[in-house]
Design an enzyme around this catalytic site. Structure first.
Site, PDB file in Angstrom:
ATOM      1  N   LEU A   1       1.020  -1.229   0.029  1.00  0.00           N
ATOM      2  CA  LEU A   1       0.051   0.023   0.409  1.00  0.00           C
ATOM      3  C   LEU A   1       0.589   1.442  -0.671  1.00  0.00           C
ATOM      4  CD1 LEU A   1      -2.160  -1.712   2.697  1.00  0.00           C
ATOM      5  CD2 LEU A   1      -2.611  -1.175   0.241  1.00  0.00           C
TER       6      LEU A   1
ATOM      7  N   ASP B   1      -0.478  -2.815  19.441  1.00  0.00           N
ATOM      8  CA  ASP B   1       0.255  -2.528  19.252  1.00  0.00           C
ATOM      9  C   ASP B   1      -0.108  -0.970  18.442  1.00  0.00           C
ATOM     10  OD1 ASP B   1       3.000  -1.347  19.640  1.00  0.00           O
ATOM     11  OD2 ASP B   1       3.730  -2.942  17.749  1.00  0.00           O
TER      12      ASP B   1
END
Length: 262
Positions: A78, A173
């Site tokens: 991406l 996270d």
């Protein structure tokens, strides 16, 4: 077998280019372009198969894993773009949708790790027990006695300080380095998933930065008392940083414990 040879064997195509990407402190990531035009983000590490299952669990908000073999993961590439209010609002909405997905128990089916720091994910009967036994207590032996003692004191109060919640799917996270903006929207990368309290992701996202108002607009209203719980939840990433990068993070632990009233 070389990395390029392994990629070619998995994809059944020649590799035209491999370009290193920034992958944080604990992994190596590269942009792979194949001769047939396909592009992948390539990540190597001992737990990439676990990460692939976590990406699958997150679903459409994460880059899709396409090939996994041993310590090699190929996922959708991406291309990054500058963040706009629209991107941040999309992140808030995506995170709220993630937290609205619930499980049957706190934890995750398998353990994980940040480098040398093991992350136990054993199921727990309630949220305070999970936070104490799987997130705070495992780090006590690595701390100076004064900090360890203060965390022990905090652990004893958790049943009265953490709410009864349903197990929500967490990224686990969530700092800004694990948010990627591409194609006009936000994507969650490098997960460390488990089921817990959605405020954990919010607390970590605010530990090293301050998301703009558009993020809050997208996420919506937080639960009463979040401000008092935030330092309790921020202790976990602070403990990880202390163990990975050293005693320079002792001041952060002290500040968070003081903010938590310990």
């Amino acid at each position: 077998m070389s990395l390029i040879a392994r990629i070619e064997a998995l994809t059944r195509a020649k590799v035209a280019q491999v370009r290193a990407l920034h992958g944080g402190d604990l992994s190596e990531v590269a942009h792979v372009t194949l001769a047939d035009g396909r592009e992948y983000a390539c990540k190597t590490g001992p737990l990439v198969s676990v990460e692939a299952r976590m990406l699958d669990a997150i679903g459409a908000t994460a880059p899709a894993p396409r090939f996994v073999e041993g310590d090699l993961l190929l996922m959708d590439y991406l291309p990054g773009e500058p963040a706009t209010p629209t991107h941040w609002r999309d992140l808030g909405r995506a995170l709220r949708a993630l937290h609205d997905r619930t499980g049957d128990a706190f934890g995750w089916p398998e353990p994980y790790a940040f480098g040398a720091v093991a992350i136990p994910n054993d199921p727990a009967p309630n949220w305070p027990i999970f936070w104490a036994e799987c997130r705070l207590r495992p780090s006590l032996s690595f701390l100076p006695p004064d900090l360890a003692g203060r965390i022990e004191t905090l652990i004893a109060t958790l049943p009265d300080r953490l709410p009864k919640v349903r197990p929500a799917l967490l990224h686990g996270d969530l700092w800004t380095g694990n948010v990627h903006f591409s194609h006009g929207r936000a994507w969650l990368i490098d997960p460390a998933c488990y089921y817990g309290h959605g405020e954990v992701d919010l607390a970590m996202l605010h530990l090293f930065g301050s998301p703009p108002a558009a993020f809050r607009d997208g996420y919506g209203v937080v639960e009463p008392g979040y401000g008092e719980r935030q330092p309790i939840y921020q202790l976990w990433p602070a403990l990880v940083h202390y163990r990975l990068f050293g005693s320079g993070y002792a001041g952060m632990l002290d500040r968070l414990l003081s903010a938590a009233g310990v």
